[in-house]
Every structure is written in C-alpha cells, then in structure tokens.
Design a protein around this motif. Structure first.
Motif, short mmCIF file in Angstrom:
data_model
loop_
_atom_site.label_atom_id
_atom_site.label_comp_id
_atom_site.label_asym_id
_atom_site.label_seq_id
_atom_site.Cartn_x
_atom_site.Cartn_y
_atom_site.Cartn_z
N PHE A 149 0.83 -1.20 0.00
CA PHE A 149 0.00 0.00 0.00
C PHE A 149 0.86 1.25 0.00
O PHE A 149 0.59 2.21 -0.72
N VAL A 150 1.90 1.21 0.84
CA VAL A 150 2.83 2.34 0.87
C VAL A 150 3.39 2.58 -0.53
O VAL A 150 3.44 3.71 -1.03
N ILE A 158 0.95 4.07 -3.01
CA ILE A 158 0.69 5.48 -2.72
C ILE A 158 1.87 6.33 -3.20
O ILE A 158 1.70 7.37 -3.83
N ILE A 216 9.66 -0.01 10.30
CA ILE A 216 9.03 1.30 10.49
C ILE A 216 9.41 2.25 9.36
O ILE A 216 8.65 3.16 9.04
N PHE A 234 6.86 2.85 6.68
CA PHE A 234 5.66 3.55 7.17
C PHE A 234 5.96 5.01 7.47
O PHE A 234 5.14 5.89 7.19
N ALA A 235 7.14 5.23 8.03
CA ALA A 235 7.53 6.61 8.30
C ALA A 235 7.61 7.38 6.99
O ALA A 235 7.13 8.52 6.89
N LEU A 295 5.90 6.78 4.33
CA LEU A 295 4.53 7.03 3.87
C LEU A 295 3.91 8.20 4.63
O LEU A 295 3.30 9.09 4.03
N VAL A 296 4.09 8.17 5.97
CA VAL A 296 3.50 9.24 6.78
C VAL A 296 4.06 10.58 6.35
O VAL A 296 3.32 11.56 6.19
N LEU A 335 2.59 11.46 2.75
CA LEU A 335 1.19 11.87 2.77
C LEU A 335 0.99 13.17 3.55
O LEU A 335 0.04 13.89 3.32
N THR A 336 1.90 13.43 4.48
CA THR A 336 1.80 14.67 5.22
C THR A 336 2.08 15.86 4.30
O THR A 336 1.42 16.88 4.34
N ILE A 337 3.09 15.66 3.43
CA ILE A 337 3.45 16.76 2.54
C ILE A 337 2.52 16.81 1.34
O ILE A 337 2.03 17.87 0.97
N LYS A 338 2.26 15.63 0.73
CA LYS A 338 1.38 15.59 -0.44
C LYS A 338 0.27 14.56 -0.22
O LYS A 338 0.46 13.38 -0.48
N ILE A 383 -3.04 15.74 10.55
CA ILE A 383 -2.36 15.29 9.34
C ILE A 383 -3.21 14.28 8.58
O ILE A 383 -3.39 14.38 7.37
N ARG A 415 -6.01 15.26 6.12
CA ARG A 415 -5.72 15.88 4.83
C ARG A 415 -5.97 14.88 3.71
O ARG A 415 -6.09 15.24 2.56
N PHE A 421 -7.22 6.70 0.87
CA PHE A 421 -5.95 7.18 1.41
C PHE A 421 -6.03 7.29 2.93
O PHE A 421 -5.10 6.96 3.63
N ILE A 467 -5.84 3.79 4.47
CA ILE A 467 -4.49 3.24 4.40
C ILE A 467 -3.56 4.00 5.35
O ILE A 467 -2.76 3.41 6.07
N TYR A 468 -3.72 5.32 5.37
CA TYR A 468 -2.89 6.15 6.25
C TYR A 468 -3.09 5.74 7.71
O TYR A 468 -2.14 5.51 8.45
N CYS A 483 -1.58 2.46 8.59
CA CYS A 483 -0.14 2.57 8.85
C CYS A 483 0.14 3.23 10.19
O CYS A 483 1.03 2.81 10.92
N ILE A 492 2.23 1.71 13.23
CA ILE A 492 3.37 2.38 13.85
C ILE A 492 3.19 2.43 15.36
O ILE A 492 4.12 2.15 16.13
N LEU A 495 4.02 -0.92 16.68
CA LEU A 495 5.45 -1.20 16.64
C LEU A 495 6.20 -0.43 17.73
O LEU A 495 7.09 -0.97 18.38
#
Lengths: 287, 328
Positions: A225-226, A229, A264, A267-268, A270-271, A274-277, B104, B107, B112, B115-116, B119, B123, B126
């Motif tokens: 998924f990451v 995206i 991680i 996922f980091a 991805l986070v 998605l935070t930026i775009k 966050i 947005r 999306f 999925i976000y 994740c 996290i 984890l």
C-alpha cells in the motif's frame, strides 16, 4: 564497500518481491478503485499452496509455483465474483470492510489447515554462487530475474495485446470502455486473475529465504500500500519504481540505522509523504 | 402490542436487564465477559461516530485504545499517579495525540485515509512493542491498580466493577446520542453524505472532521483506560490490527451509523465467541465471511434490518401515517 554492495543486492531482491505484490494491487485499484486489503492474504495462500504441493506431492519447486499461481489466480477471480462484483454500486467503506472480511477469513482458514507454526520452504536453488564479486545464493538471483521477466511480460501484455489494452481502457474510463463494447465483467475477472498470480509468484519466490506463516501477508500488504501510494494509485511504472525504492531504503536502513526499526522505515516514509502531499507523489490530480 | 415495543420501552428494558444481570447469573466469569463487552462497546461507539456518522473509516482505532491503556498504565505504575488523576489524565493524553494525528491524517480522503490510519495504527503498535525502556515491550505492564473507592463506595468486587463500567457506558451512550442529535452531529452526517455539498453549504469540513476524529479517539482512550484498570495487565497486543478488525466486526454486524448498532453487534459477537470457545483461534472463519455477507446484503447491519422490518410493519398497520422515515 562490500557491505554496501551486498545490501544493495538484498534491496534489489526485496524490492522485486514488493514490486510484484504492489503491481497486483495497483492493477485492481486501477480498474475497480478499491484497495484490496485481502491481497496480502492471497500472497500468504500462494506461499502455502506452493509449500504443500512441494512437501506432499513432491513436485519440483518450479512446477509447484506454476500450480500455485494458477490456483491463487482462481481464488482471486472467485473473490471478485462473490464479493466485489455484488458490491460494485456501494460506498467505499463497504468495499474496504468486505475486503477485510475476506482477509480475516483466509488467514483463519490457513491457520486451520496448515497450523500457526512457522514453516521453512526448501529450494533446489540453495547453492551459493559468485556473482561479479558478490557472494549470493542462487535463490536470490532467481527472485530478481523472475520478477523482472514477469514485469516485462506484464508490460508487453498490457501494451501490445488487445486484451491487455482493454484493461488499460477500463482503468482510464469504465463507462467509456463499456460503451465501446468492452466486457467490463471479463476484464475485472482477468485483472483479479493477474493480480492473484503476481501475489502468489512473489510469495513463492520469497518464501525460501523467509518463512511461511499465516500472518506473513500483513507487513507485505501494508508495504505494498505504501508503494502504490508513493507510486500513484493505479500507476504501473509507479508500483515497480516504488517497490524498489522501499526495498533499497529498507535494506540500507536496516544496516546503517537499526534492524529493529527497519519495518518502520517504509511507514515513516509514507507518513511523511502523505503529510506533505496528501494525494501521493506521482498521482495525476484528484483521487 | 405495537405501542409496547416503542423505542423508550426497549431502552428502559435493556437498562433494567443490564442492572439485574449480576443477580441473574451469579457467575463471576459471565460478569467478567459482560464487563469486557461494555468496554468494547465504548470503543465501538467512538469508531461508529467517525466511520458511521462522518464516513471516515479509521483503522488506527486499536492504536488509540492502546494509547489510552498505556497512558493510564504508565501514569499509575511508573509515574506514581493516583488512580483518579490518571483516570482523568489518560483520555486527555489520548485525545491530544488524536488531535495531532488527526490534523495530518484528515488531509487525506477515503482510501488514502484508511491506508494512512492503517499505517499509523501499525506504527503505534510497533512503537509500543519495540520501546522496551518505556512500555516494557512484549512483557507488557503489570500491577496496574484496580479502581479505587469513591467515598464509601468500594470498587474492588467484580459486581462493583461491572456497575462502574456500566455507568460509564451509559454516560458515553448519552453523550453520543446528544452529539448525533446536535447541530454538530447533523454536520457530521452531512459530511458523510456528501463532502462537497457540505462544503458548499458553508460547513467547515476540515474543522468538523477533526472534531469527529478527536471525539472518536477520546472514546477509544476511555475504553483503553477502563480496559487497563479492569484487566490490570496490558501488552502490546491490545494495539494490534486484530483488535481494530474486532471492533470493526462489532460495528458492521451491529449496524454502522446506527445508535444501537455497537450494543447489538458487540453483545452478539462476544456471546457467540463465548459459545464457540472451541473455535477461539478460528472464529474469524465464521466472522470474516459474516462481515462480508453483512456488507453485501445488509449494509446497515442487524439494527438496519430491524429498522427496515419495523418500518414495514408500521406501514402495514397505519398506511396513511408518514412518520415511517423517522424510525430509521
């Protein structure tokens, strides 16, 4: 330097598998606009079928893979017919929940039949070879080669054949494809078949270097998924590129940052992305 | 007869049944199961507010549940807080985390967002699992205090804890009911039905989605705190995806976007699981397909089916009244 090269090669191996899984996911997303959460379960079932055929029927590794990818392709088609087809006019939440339901079912099913234990898959390609100064196992080399061949075949199929073109047409515009006489049901089934085949192929290739267990699909599907995206939902080159980006950053991160947190990293990533775009990096416009 | 089964009587009947339940069973184990079911219900109500009424499916819900439980556990065990200060502070911490993540996460939209949050949930799991210095890693946290007494009321017996959790559940349901029937609640529903339309009506969707998200994490936090002080041991598994999927199953089977759904779904699945003990590891063999079938054939779950059935019956009884729609 040697360590870096070795890690780059590992990244190439992991990335190849990720790309295969992400390709199946992105194809299905492209034509039906559903994130198929059950894709990871197909991956897991693919590994188990290969394992079972090898151990109980004693077939050769490659023949087992062939049987397995066809079987999983069929399961995938069945899933489209029974679950996603009846839901084609429903809300996005319903699709996701239905897919999660199938994921839970397949995992439980695997646990019932094969048990919760970790299984080790044998491979006839265990020998170590010297490859341009790198010591690699034959299996890893086969993973990379098979994955690249599969990707090229898929690309040729989509671009050069009429059937492949119908998939692309449907991804671009479902109603339009329907109007020009494309049988959308057939295309949906075909896409699910290919998607299942790719998942089973990825799983069967990587199982000898990892282990086979009921929840083996969890991390892989999350990373897939990451990847889609990052690569843009529905984009085929994006899935391939994204797979290798994640593969490389994971193997390098595991060596130079911390192997505890290597999971991680993606996922980091991805986070952060998605935070930026919020629409993903390579996506064209709206969702 | 039809008048007897109106909404108020059913609600009063259920409350009475829950109040006398400890005297009917006299079995500590059943009481334990029931108390745990109440705790899950609180979490499901939080999920329902966001997914059912606002239309945003969050798959990080178990993560927030775990944050609530761990916040409470760490405050009492490691920071030496008393029971009540920690009890109040832990949901606030969860809500603050929910606010930051929501800023966050919201947005993104639709797939999306799912999925976000998936994740984000992973996290959280984890981090809890790997950060041994703080959370104890896989060994978990032990020695979390049970509820201390309120004045003369002691909360140490199973019956007392049952009523304690029950009272909080009632409060939560009441608050949710008021939210849904307030202007804010209507706004959530408007966003669910069409975000563009809501936006063009002058509704600040960003603000309202954030409110809904934060509220849902708040209820997840409360449920987590209650879980921590009721079970008195917590491990990273409570933040696992499986818990999110369990909560999702309760919500979908009971009825997404309905007031009674979380109660119906949780009670049904929890008691079915009790009676299918031999299936424990394989219960998803039944509940997985159930989830899928429910979504295909009855998108609004059992509560939705019941509302449809009673609406049909009312229509048959009084063909000319037009209050049928209100029943749903």
């Amino acid at each position: 330097m040697d360590v870096l090269l070795q890690q780059l090669f590992n990244g190439l191996t992991i990335g190849s598998v990720y790309s295969l899984v992400a390709l199946g996911l992105t194809l299905v997303y492209g034509i039906l606009h559903i994130p198929n959460f059950a894709h990871g379960a197909l991956y897991m079932v693919g590994a188990y079928i290969t394992y079972t055929i090898m151990t109980s029927l004693g077939l050769h590794y490659l023949l087992s893979i062939l049987t397995s990818i066809i079987a999983v392709g069929m399961i995938s088609v069945l899933m489209e017919r029974l679950v996603f087809h009846p839901l084609k006019d429903s809300t996005p939440i319903q699709h996701k929940v239905a897919a999660i339901g199938m994921l839970l079912f397949l995992e439980s099913f695997a646990q019932l039949i094969w048990g919760a234990d970790y299984q080790q898959m044998e491979t006839p390609f265990g020998q170590v070879i010297d490859f341009f100064g790198l010591t690699v196992t034959m299996q890893r080399l086969i993973i990379v080669i098979t994955a690249v061949v599969a990707m090229i075949l898929l690309y040729l199929f989509l671009k050069k054949t009429f059937t492949g073109a119908t998939i692309i047409a449907m991804a671009q515009n479902r109603e339009g494809a329907h109007l020009v006489g494309i049988n959308t049901n057939k295309v949906a089934m075909l896409t699910f078949f290919i998607s299942g085949v790719l998942a089973a192929l990825g799983a069967s290739l990587t199982s000898p270097i990892n282990l086979v267990f009921p929840s083996m699909g969890h991390l892989v599907i999350l990373k897939a998924f990451v990847i889609i995206i990052i690569g843009g939902m529905g984009s085929i080159p994006g899935a391939i590129l994204g797979g290798y980006i994640i593969g490389f950053s994971e193997s390098i991160g595991a060596t130079y940052i911390s192997s505890d947190y290597s999971d991680i990293i993606s996922f980091a990533l991805l986070v952060i992305i998605l935070t930026i775009k919020p629409q993903g990096i390579f996506s064209k416009g709206g969702v | 007869m039809a008048a007897f089964f109106n909404k108020r009587n059913i609600v009063v009947g259920f409350i009475l049944l829950a109040v006398i339940f400890p005297f009917i069973t006299r079995n500590d184990y059943f009481l334990h199961v029931m108390t745990l079911a109440f705790i899950w219900m609180i979490a499901v109500y939080g999920l329902n507010l966001l997914a059912g009424y606002t239309g945003y499916l969050s798959l990080a819900h178990a993560g927030f549940f775990a944050i609530g439980a761990y916040a409470f556990g760490l405050l009492t065990v490691k920071a030496g807080f008393g029971f009540w200060p920690a009890f109040l502070l832990a949901p606030i911490i969860t809500t603050a985390m929910g606010f930051l993540i929501g800023l966050i996460a919201l947005r993104t939209k639709e797939h999306f967002f799912a999925i976000y949050t998936l994740c984000v949930g992973y996290i959280i799991y984890l981090v809890i699992d790997k950060w041994e210095g703080l959370t104890g890693g896989v060994r978990g946290l032990i020695g979390i205090p049970a509820p201390s007494s309120i004045g003369p009321l002691t909360l140490s017996t199973p019956i007392a804890q049952y009523y304690f959790v029950f009272v909080i559940l009632l409060l939560v349901i009441f608050v949710i009911y008021r939210i849904i029937h307030s202007l804010t609640g209507r706004t959530f529903i408007a966003i669910r039905n069409s975000e563009e339309l809501a936006l063009s009506l002058g509704i600040s969707t960003t603000k309202n989605k954030l409110i809904s998200f934060v509220l849902s994490t708040f209820f997840a936090g409360i449920a987590g705190v209650l879980y921590a002080c009721f079970i008195r041991f917590i491990g990273p598994d409570i933040g696992n995806l499986n818990i999110t999927f369990d909560l999702l199953t309760y919500m979908i089977v009971g009825g997404i976007g309905t007031m009674s759904g979380p109660i119906v779904g949780t009670l049904l699945i929890v008691w079915l699981s009790q009676n299918l003990q031999f299936l424990q590891d394989y219960r998803m063999l039944i509940f997985g397909p159930l989830l899928t079938l429910m979504v295909i054939f009855s998108p609004r779950g059992i509560s939705g089916l019941f509302a449809l059935w009673s609406a049909k019956r009312t229509r048959k009884l009084k063909p000319k009244t037009s209050n049928v729609e209100e029943q749903a």
